[in-house]
Write a protein that holds these residues in place. Structure first.
Motif, PDB file in Angstrom:
ATOM      1  N   ILE A 122       0.803  -1.174  -0.209  1.00  0.00           N
ATOM      2  CA  ILE A 122      -0.088   0.074  -0.003  1.00  0.00           C
ATOM      3  C   ILE A 122       0.985   1.371   0.012  1.00  0.00           C
ATOM      4  O   ILE A 122       0.697   2.145  -0.613  1.00  0.00           O
ATOM      5  N   LEU A 123       1.854   1.128   0.933  1.00  0.00           N
ATOM      6  CA  LEU A 123       2.804   2.573   0.867  1.00  0.00           C
ATOM      7  C   LEU A 123       3.449   2.575  -0.570  1.00  0.00           C
ATOM      8  O   LEU A 123       3.766   3.848  -0.764  1.00  0.00           O
ATOM      9  N   ASN A 124       3.859   1.542  -1.120  1.00  0.00           N
ATOM     10  CA  ASN A 124       4.576   1.601  -2.321  1.00  0.00           C
ATOM     11  C   ASN A 124       3.460   2.226  -3.388  1.00  0.00           C
ATOM     12  O   ASN A 124       3.981   3.139  -4.258  1.00  0.00           O
ATOM     13  N   HIS A 125       2.338   1.738  -3.418  1.00  0.00           N
ATOM     14  CA  HIS A 125       1.444   2.467  -4.410  1.00  0.00           C
ATOM     15  C   HIS A 125       1.174   4.000  -4.021  1.00  0.00           C
ATOM     16  O   HIS A 125       0.842   4.707  -4.939  1.00  0.00           O
ATOM     17  N   ILE A 126       1.006   4.442  -2.644  1.00  0.00           N
ATOM     18  CA  ILE A 126       0.792   5.767  -2.427  1.00  0.00           C
ATOM     19  C   ILE A 126       2.030   6.404  -2.923  1.00  0.00           C
ATOM     20  O   ILE A 126       1.881   7.786  -3.384  1.00  0.00           O
ATOM     21  N   ASP A 127       3.172   6.014  -2.689  1.00  0.00           N
ATOM     22  CA  ASP A 127       4.607   6.650  -3.100  1.00  0.00           C
ATOM     23  C   ASP A 127       4.566   6.874  -4.722  1.00  0.00           C
ATOM     24  O   ASP A 127       4.832   7.691  -5.185  1.00  0.00           O
ATOM     25  N   ASN A 128       4.252   5.864  -5.260  1.00  0.00           N
ATOM     26  CA  ASN A 128       3.970   6.014  -6.675  1.00  0.00           C
ATOM     27  C   ASN A 128       3.104   7.081  -7.078  1.00  0.00           C
ATOM     28  O   ASN A 128       3.339   7.869  -8.224  1.00  0.00           O
ATOM     29  N   ALA A 129       1.851   7.004  -6.598  1.00  0.00           N
ATOM     30  CA  ALA A 129       0.888   8.086  -7.012  1.00  0.00           C
ATOM     31  C   ALA A 129       1.520   9.395  -6.622  1.00  0.00           C
ATOM     32  O   ALA A 129       1.530  10.357  -7.079  1.00  0.00           O
ATOM     33  N   ALA A 130       2.312   9.472  -5.402  1.00  0.00           N
ATOM     34  CA  ALA A 130       2.996  11.016  -5.148  1.00  0.00           C
ATOM     35  C   ALA A 130       3.799  11.256  -6.187  1.00  0.00           C
ATOM     36  O   ALA A 130       4.073  12.367  -6.394  1.00  0.00           O
ATOM     37  N   GLU A 131       4.709  10.447  -6.673  1.00  0.00           N
ATOM     38  CA  GLU A 131       5.591  10.751  -7.650  1.00  0.00           C
ATOM     39  C   GLU A 131       5.113  11.336  -8.681  1.00  0.00           C
ATOM     40  O   GLU A 131       5.795  12.134  -9.571  1.00  0.00           O
ATOM     41  N   ALA A 132       3.973  11.040  -9.120  1.00  0.00           N
ATOM     42  CA  ALA A 132       3.106  11.727 -10.370  1.00  0.00           C
ATOM     43  C   ALA A 132       3.338  13.227 -10.221  1.00  0.00           C
ATOM     44  O   ALA A 132       3.135  13.844 -11.279  1.00  0.00           O
ATOM     45  N   ILE A 133       3.446  13.558  -9.076  1.00  0.00           N
ATOM     46  CA  ILE A 133       3.257  15.079  -8.932  1.00  0.00           C
ATOM     47  C   ILE A 133       4.683  15.533  -8.201  1.00  0.00           C
ATOM     48  O   ILE A 133       4.695  16.680  -7.290  1.00  0.00           O
ATOM     49  N   ASN A 134       5.719  14.631  -8.134  1.00  0.00           N
ATOM     50  CA  ASN A 134       6.911  15.290  -7.647  1.00  0.00           C
ATOM     51  C   ASN A 134       6.966  15.253  -6.159  1.00  0.00           C
ATOM     52  O   ASN A 134       7.613  15.832  -5.422  1.00  0.00           O
ATOM     53  N   CYS A 135       5.997  14.457  -5.600  1.00  0.00           N
ATOM     54  CA  CYS A 135       6.179  14.313  -4.129  1.00  0.00           C
ATOM     55  C   CYS A 135       6.413  12.840  -3.631  1.00  0.00           C
ATOM     56  O   CYS A 135       6.425  11.832  -4.517  1.00  0.00           O
ATOM     57  N   ASN A 136       6.470  12.715  -2.374  1.00  0.00           N
ATOM     58  CA  ASN A 136       6.429  11.285  -1.853  1.00  0.00           C
ATOM     59  C   ASN A 136       5.977  11.319  -0.524  1.00  0.00           C
ATOM     60  O   ASN A 136       5.403  12.083   0.181  1.00  0.00           O
ATOM     61  N   ALA A 137       5.714   9.934  -0.401  1.00  0.00           N
ATOM     62  CA  ALA A 137       4.998   9.391   0.691  1.00  0.00           C
ATOM     63  C   ALA A 137       5.948   8.471   1.689  1.00  0.00           C
ATOM     64  O   ALA A 137       6.610   7.564   1.003  1.00  0.00           O
ATOM     65  N   THR A 138       5.856   8.494   2.979  1.00  0.00           N
ATOM     66  CA  THR A 138       6.625   7.805   3.855  1.00  0.00           C
ATOM     67  C   THR A 138       5.826   7.434   5.102  1.00  0.00           C
ATOM     68  O   THR A 138       4.855   8.297   5.284  1.00  0.00           O
ATOM     69  N   ALA A 139       6.375   6.457   5.588  1.00  0.00           N
ATOM     70  CA  ALA A 139       5.535   5.984   6.918  1.00  0.00           C
ATOM     71  C   ALA A 139       5.980   7.065   8.226  1.00  0.00           C
ATOM     72  O   ALA A 139       7.157   7.260   8.093  1.00  0.00           O
TER      73      ALA A 139
END
Lengths: 207, 182
Positions: B108-125
């Motif tokens: 799930i975190l990986n999918h969230i991070d992939n989505a964030a990359e679409a707008i040059n952002c990132n997701a972390t726990a």
């Protein structure tokens, strides 16, 4: 037994210090806000009024409003009945609240959008004035796109985890102000002093 | 619950545009449709799983503050990652975050991070068991947090109170003649 008895007797005296200890031990993982806080508040003048729709002069086109970023100073809040006025930041983290004003929850909408507005402030700061508010008093929020007035409907003390304290899903522009309670307590408290106010005037933002 | 909140946050983050300039616009129909996707219920054996509305609101506020609308490509990628994350939840077949396996959480975190990359952002726990979404400058854009915050004394008041307490203790010690200053 003696110690317990002394605690009951001295509890009220000791509680402020216990609150300080709690404050020092609380979770330090706070939401980071941008270091460079943006200030987009310029005040409201009639001649600067945003475009209104053809059907209603009190309805503003949402595309003409500059929506604040997280942490931005975007409005002024005043309590005319108690003579208090302060800045409103679009974030309620510790960093935002310690800037001297009050902070709006980033999970709530800004005035005019027909949804609840949740604003908090320190009980030893500007929101110490909440204890002097009475039912019927006005709360005024001035933004770049209009002046909004809310009338106090209820002042009540609730537990900080009370799920009924703030319903941000309702389709109603209710203003919810809160601060730690008791007002003289140092550090962390379990209770919050809530002031609920209903919108009585101000434009509607078409969005 | 927190993971799902992080999921939503990540999706919204992904949907968000990089430019930090304050925008003057309302959400487009496509953006609203994307957020409607986030509001969909995921059916699991112990009921339904839905992303908290306040988390979605953070995302809507963030997108509303962006200068430019999301592009069709960005919306498309975000939607794909959101649906993939929702599929992971469905596969886990439980809405109780603590019951999710390590592999489910990582997926799930990986999918969230992939989505964030679409707008040059990132997701972390984060330390709270959820997920923070941050922009290119490192500022947290969306996070899971309690609605009612701590509004007790600020740092300055704590310092003043500490000084008062220490002063009182010193005065008591002096009075009790345990400490001789002269």
């Amino acid at each position: 037994m003696m110690i317990f008895f002394l605690y009951l007797v001295l509890g009220k005296t000791l509680s402020p210090y216990l609150g300080i200890i709690n404050l020092l031990l609380k979770d330090q993982n706070q939401t980071e806000v941008p270091q460079e806080y943006e200030n987009i508040f310029e005040g409201y003048e009639k001649e600067d009024e945003p475009e209104t729709t053809a059907e209603n002069e009190n309805v503003i086109d949402g595309n003409s409003i500059v929506f604040p970023k997280r942490g931005a100073l975007y409005a002024r809040l005043s309590l005319p009945s108690v003579g208090m006025e302060t800045d409103v930041y679009f974030d309620d983290s510790d960093a935002a609240l310690n800037r001297g004003g009050v902070g709006q929850s980033y999970s709530s909408k800004i005035p005019g959008y027909g949804k609840p507005i949740l604003i908090s402030g320190h009980n030893n700061g500007k929101f110490n004035a909440l204890q002097h508010l009475k039912v019927g008093d006005l709360v005024v929020i001035t933004t770049n796109y209009g002046i909004f007035e809310y009338q106090v409907r209820e002042c009540v003390v609730k537990d900080k985890d009370d799920p009924t304290a703030a319903n941000l899903q309702q389709e109603k522009e209710e203003l919810i102000l809160y601060t730690c309670y008791p007002f003289s307590m140092l550090g962390l408290t379990r209770q919050r002093y809530f002031v609920y106010a209903d919108k009585v005037s101000g434009p509607v933002v078409l969005h | 619950m927190k993971k799902l909140m992080a999921l939503v946050l990540a999706v919204m983050l992904v949907v968000a545009v990089l430019p930090m300039c304050v925008s003057a616009r309302t959400l487009t129909a496509e953006e609203k449709a994307l957020f409607d996707t986030l509001k969909e219920h995921v059916a699991v054996k112990d009921g339904e799983f839905v992303i908290p509305a306040d988390v979605i609101a953070q995302g809507e506020n963030y997108v509303a503050s962006l200068q430019n609308p999301l592009t069709p490509d960005q919306i498309s990628k975000i939607k794909a990652e959101v649906q993939a994350a929702q599929a992971e939840v469905k596969k886990a077949n439980t809405g109780v975050v603590s019951n999710w396996s390590e592999s489910t959480r990582n997926a799930i975190l990986n999918h969230i991070d992939n989505a964030a990359e679409a707008i040059n952002c990132n997701a972390t726990a984060n330390a709270k068991g959820g997920i923070d979404v941050k922009d290119a400058t490192g500022a947290t854009i969306v996070t899971n947090d309690k609605l009612i915050k701590t509004t007790g004394f600020g740092a300055e008041s704590v310092a003043i109170a500490g000084i008062c307490i220490l002063s009182a203790l010193c005065a008591c010690a002096f009075v009790s003649k345990k400490v001789r200053l002269f």
